[in-house]
Write a protein that holds these residues in place. Structure first.
Motif, PDB file in Angstrom:
ATOM      1  N   PRO A   1       0.753  -1.149  -0.093  1.00 22.23           N
ATOM      2  CA  PRO A   1       0.038   0.071  -0.093  1.00 22.23           C
ATOM      3  C   PRO A   1       0.769   1.302  -0.008  1.00 22.23           C
ATOM      4  O   PRO A   1       1.845   1.266   0.649  1.00 22.23           O
ATOM      5  N   VAL A   2       0.489   2.310  -0.752  1.00 21.13           N
ATOM      6  CA  VAL A   2       1.108   3.656  -0.746  1.00 21.13           C
ATOM      7  C   VAL A   2       0.202   4.528  -0.603  1.00 21.13           C
ATOM      8  O   VAL A   2      -1.153   4.574  -0.982  1.00 21.13           O
TER       9      VAL A   2
ATOM     10  N   TYR B   1      -4.661 -12.686   5.278  1.00 14.98           N
ATOM     11  CA  TYR B   1      -3.943 -11.597   5.075  1.00 14.98           C
ATOM     12  C   TYR B   1      -2.432 -11.664   5.586  1.00 14.98           C
ATOM     13  O   TYR B   1      -1.565 -11.429   4.814  1.00 14.98           O
ATOM     14  N   GLY B   2      -2.524 -12.201   6.793  1.00 11.73           N
ATOM     15  CA  GLY B   2      -1.175 -12.498   7.457  1.00 11.73           C
ATOM     16  C   GLY B   2      -0.213 -13.363   6.699  1.00 11.73           C
ATOM     17  O   GLY B   2       1.021 -13.297   6.383  1.00 11.73           O
TER      18      GLY B   2
ATOM     19  N   THR C   1      -8.139  -5.874  12.309  1.00 15.63           N
ATOM     20  CA  THR C   1      -8.528  -4.818  13.419  1.00 15.63           C
ATOM     21  C   THR C   1      -7.410  -3.878  13.450  1.00 15.63           C
ATOM     22  O   THR C   1      -7.737  -2.612  13.767  1.00 15.63           O
ATOM     23  N   ASP C   2      -6.340  -4.255  12.978  1.00 16.30           N
ATOM     24  CA  ASP C   2      -5.011  -3.114  13.031  1.00 16.30           C
ATOM     25  C   ASP C   2      -5.348  -2.104  11.933  1.00 16.30           C
ATOM     26  O   ASP C   2      -4.691  -1.025  12.060  1.00 16.30           O
ATOM     27  N   PHE C   3      -6.268  -2.294  10.987  1.00 18.25           N
ATOM     28  CA  PHE C   3      -6.208  -1.252   9.789  1.00 18.25           C
ATOM     29  C   PHE C   3      -7.581  -0.488   9.861  1.00 18.25           C
ATOM     30  O   PHE C   3      -7.979   0.295   9.120  1.00 18.25           O
TER      31      PHE C   3
ATOM     32  N   LEU D   1      -6.428  -1.144   4.503  1.00 21.29           N
ATOM     33  CA  LEU D   1      -7.935  -1.730   4.549  1.00 21.29           C
ATOM     34  C   LEU D   1      -8.395  -1.908   3.052  1.00 21.29           C
ATOM     35  O   LEU D   1      -9.282  -3.122   2.769  1.00 21.29           O
ATOM     36  N   TYR D   2      -8.142  -1.109   2.031  1.00 19.88           N
ATOM     37  CA  TYR D   2      -8.603  -1.145   0.739  1.00 19.88           C
ATOM     38  C   TYR D   2      -7.840  -2.533   0.077  1.00 19.88           C
ATOM     39  O   TYR D   2      -8.409  -3.444  -0.425  1.00 19.88           O
TER      40      TYR D   2
END
Length: 445
Positions: free
Chosen positions: A3-4, A64-65, A88-90, A102-103
């Motif tokens: 992500p950027v 995701y992890g 949850t971290d996002f 998140l996206y």
């Protein structure tokens, strides 16, 4: 791909591209649905669409992890499954209007889901739906998540150690799914109606067109925003798909003596597969060459389909597996230094080591996918059983497994009583009898 931070315009494009990719699921469902017999339409469409639900749950819990988490032991093989539990971290909004992690979680859910959806090709018309619901999550965990980590994670070993070039998933998505479909087909065996023709070619063409539409989002979103790279990738995606139609038709005319509409849309899809790993390495002429070569090789392979004992029902191995391999090898040959990736192919004086790197990516991905998929399928076949019984297969999976029919036929020629009151076998006969086979095509299912 990480992500950027980006401007609002980038976020707007990425959200639009997300919708394009989401539309690929009904597109693939229509594409596959049109190519099976009339009694298995809903089954294959349900298999395709079910992958969204399965993948989303796994990705939120630990997927995701496994794909993007810190690599275990620094080996680049698999990520930490506990690092992003529940995502949850996002949940913090930085209020910048940027493209945030998140996206990307949602975006990669679609990439994973479309990969396992393609694998359904190897099971069409003969696999228990309950077995599919067990096979799919196991395959995602043991095959897709590791391979995706190798390619998409910054410390993945194919990307970071071997240093392959794969713009948007020629390895993790296309070769992976195509080879897995082949392995699944090997375990399941051939259909009892293998020579059955596509029951609705216009439906398949519509599905292929929707896939093409979604492909602009699939490849375009990997540019991570609205930029010059996005423009190059979108143009190359268009050109390769167009050249793919031409390449397939040339070979089909040469080998079969005629050109078919199903062959034309299959060629377009093969061209789109070919440009997926190479979209940012080609100039427009290179994109045309990728489409022509990928579709021509696929068409030539398909002309021998009836002689091949393995029944990959909807040709995922030929179109996605072989198409992905050809597209990757085109990077080795035709990559233009003037393209955004800055990679120089061998034909333009590029370094020879690009050849072994891309070949290593192909061999490792295909070998791992085939072996592990075969083991998963074989283990499930020995325990719960993968294939439906003979009577169910002959009657059709729609009426027997789903208690539905894709088409309602008027009773005795009067009114619209449909299939109500009929036995599954009689309903299947009514549907089959009411829908004549289309003209022969180069690609039978």
């Amino acid at each position: 791909m990480e992500p950027v931070l980006a401007a609002n315009a980038d976020l707007a494009w990425m959200l639009a591209a997300f919708v394009f990719v989401l539309l690929m699921f009904p597109g693939l469902a229509f594409y596959y649905g049109g190519m099976v017999g009339a009694r298995n339409v809903l089954n294959i469409m349900t298999m395709v669409m079910s992958t969204l639900g399965i993948t989303a749950v796994l990705y939120v819990l630990f997927g995701y992890g496994l794909v993007h988490g810190e690599t275990a032991g620094g080996l680049g093989i698999i990520g930490n499954p506990t690092g992003y539990f529940g995502l949850t971290d996002f949940m913090a909004d930085d209020e910048s209007g940027s493209v945030q992690t998140l996206y990307f979680a949602a975006w990669f859910i679609l990439f994973a889901a479309i990969t396992i959806a393609i694998v359904a090709s190897g099971a069409a018309g003969r696999m228990k739906f309950s077995a599919w619901l067990i096979f799919a999550p196991i395959w995602l965990i043991l095959v897709y998540f590791p391979v995706a980590h190798w390619v998409f994670a910054p410390d993945g070993f194919l990307l970071n150690t071997i240093k392959i070039h794969d713009y948007a998933g020629g390895t993790a998505v296309h070769m992976n799914s195509g080879v897995a479909a082949l392995a699944l087909a090997v375990v399941l065996g051939t259909r009892r109606r293998r020579g059955e023709r596509p029951h609705n070619v216009p439906m398949a063409i519509l599905g292929g067109g929707i896939l093409w539409f979604g492909w602009f989002g699939f490849n375009g979103s990997c540019a991570l925003g609205a930029s010059f790279l996005t423009q190059v990738v979108v143009l190359n995606t268009l050109l390769s798909g167009c050249a793919g139609m031409i390449g397939y038709c040339i070979v089909e005319r040469w080998r079969e003596g005629h050109v078919t509409s199903l062959g034309m849309i299959t060629g377009a899809v093969a061209g789109l597969v070919g440009i997926t790993p190479s979209a940012n390495t080609m100039n427009p002429l290179g994109a045309l060459m990728v489409g022509l070569l990928a579709s021509a090789v696929v068409a030539f392979l398909m002309s021998f389909k009836s002689r091949i004992p393995v029944d990959d029902s909807l040709d995922a191995f030929a179109v996605h597996g072989v198409g992905g391999i050809v597209g990757t090898l085109c990077i080795v040959l035709f990559a233009a230094e003037s393209a955004p990736a800055g990679v120089k192919g061998i034909l333009f004086g590029g370094p020879i080591d690009i050849l072994w790197r891309e070949l290593a990516g192909i061999v490792i991905t295909c070998g791992y996918s085939f072996v592990v998929t075969w083991l998963i399928a074989k283990a499930l076949d020995k325990t719960i059983g993968l294939r439906v019984d003979t009577e169910t297969e002959i009657e059709g999976l729609d009426p027997t497994l789903h208690a539905e029919s894709a088409y309602e036929i008027p009773s005795a020629g009067v009114g619209h009583g449909g299939l109500s009151g009929m036995s599954p076998a009689r309903a299947a006969e009514a549907v089959e009898g009411a829908l004549p086979s289309p003209s022969p095509t180069a690609a039978t299912t």
